[in-house]
Design a protein around this motif. Sequence first.
Motif, PDB file in Angstrom:
ATOM      1  N   PRO A 199       0.829  -1.206   0.000  1.00  0.00           N
ATOM      2  CA  PRO A 199       0.000   0.000   0.000  1.00  0.00           C
ATOM      3  C   PRO A 199       0.869   1.264   0.000  1.00  0.00           C
ATOM      4  N   THR A 200       0.451   2.211  -0.811  1.00  0.00           N
ATOM      5  CA  THR A 200       1.227   3.436  -0.916  1.00  0.00           C
ATOM      6  C   THR A 200       0.279   4.605  -1.119  1.00  0.00           C
ATOM      7  N   LEU A 201       0.664   5.744  -0.594  1.00  0.00           N
ATOM      8  CA  LEU A 201      -0.137   6.954  -0.802  1.00  0.00           C
ATOM      9  C   LEU A 201       0.413   7.750  -1.981  1.00  0.00           C
ATOM     10  N   ALA A 202       1.344   7.138  -2.706  1.00  0.00           N
ATOM     11  CA  ALA A 202       2.037   7.874  -3.777  1.00  0.00           C
ATOM     12  C   ALA A 202       1.060   8.488  -4.769  1.00  0.00           C
ATOM     13  N   ASN A 203      -0.028   7.756  -5.080  1.00  0.00           N
ATOM     14  CA  ASN A 203      -0.979   8.283  -6.063  1.00  0.00           C
ATOM     15  C   ASN A 203      -1.625   9.568  -5.579  1.00  0.00           C
ATOM     16  N   TYR A 204      -1.934   9.621  -4.260  1.00  0.00           N
ATOM     17  CA  TYR A 204      -2.567  10.830  -3.711  1.00  0.00           C
ATOM     18  C   TYR A 204      -1.560  11.964  -3.617  1.00  0.00           C
ATOM     19  N   ILE A 205      -0.354  11.611  -3.167  1.00  0.00           N
ATOM     20  CA  ILE A 205       0.687  12.642  -3.063  1.00  0.00           C
ATOM     21  C   ILE A 205       0.988  13.189  -4.454  1.00  0.00           C
ATOM     22  N   GLY A 206       0.968  12.278  -5.429  1.00  0.00           N
ATOM     23  CA  GLY A 206       1.209  12.696  -6.807  1.00  0.00           C
ATOM     24  C   GLY A 206       0.179  13.707  -7.288  1.00  0.00           C
TER      25      GLY A 206
END
Lengths: 304, 299, 423
Positions: B72-79
């Motif tokens: 799981p990563t929040l990278a998409n939201y941070i992106g």
Amino acid sequence: MSNTAVMENQKPVRRASGRVPWLDWMVMPTLAVLALVVGYPVVYTLMLSVQDYNLLDIVPGGYVGAGNYSSLFSDPVFWTALYNTAVYTFGSVFVSALLGLIFALLLDNLAGPQFRAVRALLLVPWAVPFVVVAFLFRYMYMQNGGIVNEMLLWSGLIDHPVPWLNNAALAMPAVMVANIWAMAPFFFLLLSAALSGIPNEVIESARVDRARTWSMIWHIKLPFLRNPLIVSSLLMIIANFNDFAKIWAMTQGGPGFSTTTLVVYVYRLAFENFEFGYASATGVIWLLLLLVFAVAYVRALRMN
Amino acid sequence: MSNEETFPSSAALGASSSRTDAWQRSGKVVQMAAIGFALVWSLAPVYWMLSTSLKTELEATRLDPTLWPHEPTLANYIGLGGGTLPFVSFFFNTVVSCFLTALIAVVVATPAAYALSRAQFRLRTSIGYTVLIVRMLPMIVLLAPLYLLLLNAQLLDSLSGLVVGFTTFGLPFAVWMMKSFIDAVPIEVEEAARVDGYPRWQVLLRVVVPLVFPGILTTGTFVFMEAWNNLIYPLTFITSLDKQTLPAALVLTFTGQFKTDWGGMMAAATITTLPLMIAFFAVQRSMVRGLTSGAVAGA
Amino acid sequence: MTSIHSCRRVSALFATSALAMAAVVTAATAQEKITLTFANWASAEAATRPGIEKVIADFEAANPNIEIESEAISFSEIARQLVLRVRSGNPPDVSQLAGNDTFLLAATGKLEPLDEYVARLDVELTGLEDLRLDSKLIALPWNHAPAGLWYNKAIMEEAGLDPENPPKTIDELMEAMAAVKESQPDVIPLGLDTTNRAFSMSSNWPWMRTFGAQPVGEGATGAESPEMKAYLQWMRDLAQKGYIDPGRKIGEFRPLAAQDKVAFHWDQVLLQGVIQSTNGMSDEEFYEHWGVAAMPTGPGGESHSFEGGHQLVMFADSEKKEAAWKFMQYLATSPDAIANYTVSYNSSLPPLQEAPEALSEELDTPIFNAFRERIIPTVAPQPYGPDFAAASTAVMAGVQQAVTGTEPIDDIAASVQSQLDRQ
């Protein structure tokens, strides 16, 4: 236009009296805005529809009278689009209404916080924006790597990945399923409200008469739901006639023309081929069709 | 459907035998199973959206999808927030244009709805129906002429132009819905104010508006939701990306010429859905009243 | 009819409140500065945005009196937006365009012919001949991005094929795909864009030509020619054998290609950049893993390709043509812009006959060389023009019917032809 008819007109209005004005100043702002943002474009559309007007032409097009209309009637894609619009609209609305009805009856008379939560959760799809519904289902429907096929393969219902959105026969039902998923909660919401509006004494007296579950639904509840069903179905039919976002973001009207509805066809004509005249003629035909439904809707409202 | 012998009633029959109890219990089980199925049907796609939005790009495009994000990563939201695309302005544009549309629709519609509900004038019925019919027009038919109208008014590629577009369907709807809320207010409430000699607009503002305030909120929310759902107007009337609304931005930026980024797409979709969801649940109760006024009560 | 005056007044009511909230920030510009508006999709996509922004900043630094206002418009919308803006009299000064969109805009008669400007250049450009309309040059080539048949060497090896010998004919391709399908059922044997948009028509046009079909354009033999039917039948075979994944856009195959899930992929030169940014391969790894070849030949024995590169156009209504040309020239031909954007972010070829000294090494890669030497010469002209969009809707609808339906091919060809006849 419903129960108020009783309240107003408490004083008989004298006929032919000069005292009743034609208009009321309070409706003027609304009328002015509507005349500008709707009236003017409609008139303009009528004017465009009798011209051979392509936006790319350096010389503006000329008057062609009914030319656009006659080529429209010989255009097979127009008829396909008309047929698809009917299938998409009535099919989706019918199934959504049925599903919403089943949900509402399932949860009828179930009280308590846990069922309040269930009701709220069942409403979630209605609050998902159309564009999101479209992309979400497009992602789930992917032939290879889509979760829908993955689940069906896993359960053994299919043995090959099915190209849901890329098969001329399956694309329309697949888009409709997405549409039904998003629309059924609306019916559920309205029908639940209507069910809770059934007077208690009616239910009680039926109980005393030992009515069974099915007959209770059939003879008592459904008659109460008739009007809300008619009104909400018409509301949704009109919304679906105009549904551009879901189809455009899922299939762009393909494969072939199998999901091209009128709204998609007009958009392609006007904003891909820049045939403003021809697109406007299609729009006019469509306006007339919608007017028929509008009249039906007004009638249904009056009946209440 | 009308087969009355399938299930016994839920009312206890005089001599309660164990058989009817079993019947009842199995009926309950079927009912609960059906409710469970309905929940899965309604929530599974939403779960899939959330779960995909937390996956890495490679995991989101796998040919054998994973049921939950393995890394799981929040990278998409941070992106979305810190990326190269102005997502914050997409969000802001959508909120502002939809809110303004709702505000204008309610302010313009309320007096008209009041007049249609209470006043006596000859064109009342025809105007009422006209508003209703306008509401049903296919929006796409207005698209080309509206474009030219906004062009002449120098409002293309501006949020104000978008608000004008949204008003085409927001205003008639607001008039119709506000009228049904005002209809439900007994006329006697106004009598006292009338007797005191207040002019009509004062009665509207002091007496009627406070009474139908929940209705005003509901109407506004509904217009807001519809504008939020709209794709065709922003696609046509907005030309620069930084003035674009969320739904149109989803269509425009994720179908780029290079690749389709499903993880980022689903993160953006989640962000697009949240405000609508909050708005919807805030007013769902009175929304029903407005939509079905008369249809339900008058049955 | 409502007069424009009253429109203005009512709109003003809307506008005042809205404008107050929607703060339209326009940068204060000094008097002597020239501001150019540049419509492009390079800044609308996360993958290329940093690159184009850097190149623009470099240009502004070198030309302090020119300011570039970049307008990000998405690839799929740019033609529509520009046509509408040209018609309404507010076009940008310069725009990025590609494929049929360039010719669509040229049809409005509002693009500035560039012959005189190009004559002033001191470098030789490539690909000018395909950008002429009525013998006028309508656009400046910015980069070349033709398509080739990419082949995944690892997958080929796994399937028992020779990874250094990609299929050279359609028959060899069919055998190779069968071997891939047999050995690795979860791999898509051939990545082919079968969506319905003008771009996929461009992308499939070379395949039609390989079968000898030419449904539209100059010297067209129509949709009901035996060659076109053979092409449609072949597409149907591909779908029925599970060799293609219908309905995916070209861009939707790329992440899969990066995960070794596509064996052969009909895609442009920029695929390399996309794959490396997705899975982090180094250049060496990439060249070991992937190769690119010209399209397999069909009955006619010829290869074909299409130019998917981007062009720059100048609008006839621009009042700053000299500044605009300076900017266009910089983007397309300056070694800095080529290094910082064309070759890196766009991973495409510059439109120059000879590579600049500084870049000779960067442009000397197996992939670039294959494209330059073997693929660019096979680019086939396309029937671009105002009718192309409608024609592609008709033809691609037919391709989709062949791929996804069960109607007889003859009927599909006939219905495509009847759609084409309507135009």
